[in-house]
Scaffold this motif. Structure first.
Motif, PDB file in Angstrom:
ATOM      1  N   LEU A  49       0.815  -1.196   0.075  1.00  0.00           N
ATOM      2  CA  LEU A  49      -0.083   0.048   0.032  1.00  0.00           C
ATOM      3  C   LEU A  49       0.991   1.207   0.044  1.00  0.00           C
ATOM      4  N   THR A  50       0.584   2.213  -0.659  1.00  0.00           N
ATOM      5  CA  THR A  50       1.253   3.567  -0.747  1.00  0.00           C
ATOM      6  C   THR A  50       0.703   4.581   0.395  1.00  0.00           C
ATOM      7  N   MET A  51      -0.407   4.133   1.090  1.00  0.00           N
ATOM      8  CA  MET A  51      -0.962   5.082   2.095  1.00  0.00           C
ATOM      9  C   MET A  51      -0.083   4.602   3.370  1.00  0.00           C
ATOM     10  N   VAL A  52       0.523   3.554   3.457  1.00  0.00           N
ATOM     11  CA  VAL A  52       1.425   3.056   4.689  1.00  0.00           C
ATOM     12  C   VAL A  52       2.871   3.438   4.502  1.00  0.00           C
ATOM     13  N   LYS A  53       3.129   4.480   5.294  1.00  0.00           N
ATOM     14  CA  LYS A  53       4.363   5.091   5.021  1.00  0.00           C
ATOM     15  C   LYS A  53       4.766   5.214   6.433  1.00  0.00           C
TER      16      LYS A  53
END
Length: 152
Positions: free
Chosen positions: A104-108
């Motif tokens: 996921l790109t939201m999980v940073k």
């Protein structure tokens, strides 16, 4: 997508790709963080991470469901259902299911939030910390001078 549609999608994919019915329940689990889905051995249920549907869409969810259905059908048949088993890898290739899901790109990594600032009285070096420091107990790491709390 709600859980009723998720259940019907699992049943449909199971019949079309595996030729076998999916007789247990499929549901979303918001607590999943690092995985797209999981197959529960004791209850034979499938849990899906709803963040993947929000970010990557229906095709990513179909891939995750096919992956979990591979675990499901192999486990019920008594074959090797784990990622390292050759039965599992072979079935993944046959149904064109991904071995891993895209991250996921939201999980940073969240940036460190600095809340407390301290300044050395002697050398005037500024220290920024996430947690509060006891200025009566700690001193400057550069010159051993006393620290004072400052507001930025």
């Amino acid at each position: 997508m709600d859980e009723i549609h998720l259940q019907s999608l699992c049943e449909e994919l199971s019949l079309s790709f595996f030729g076998k019915p999916f007789k247990h329940s499929a549901r979303f689990n918001k607590r999943l963080r690092t995985t797209g889905g999981r197959y529960l051995l004791k209850t034979h249920d499938i849990e899906i991470n709803p963040k993947y549907f929000e970010e990557q869409g229906l095709e990513a969810i179909k891939g995750i469901i096919k992956h979990e259905l591979c675990h499901y059908h192999l486990h019920l048949e008594g074959k090797g259902y784990q990622h390292r088993d050759s039965d599992f890898r072979l079935l993944l290739k046959q149904v064109d299911a991904p071995r891993f899901c895209k991250p996921l790109t939201m999980v940073k990594k969240r940036r460190l939030e600095l809340k407390h600032s301290y300044q050395c009285i002697t050398c005037h070096h500024i220290f920024e910390r996430k947690k509060r420091v006891d200025v009566s107990r700690y001193v400057c790491g550069r010159c051993k001078g006393k620290l004072k709390k400052i507001q930025l």
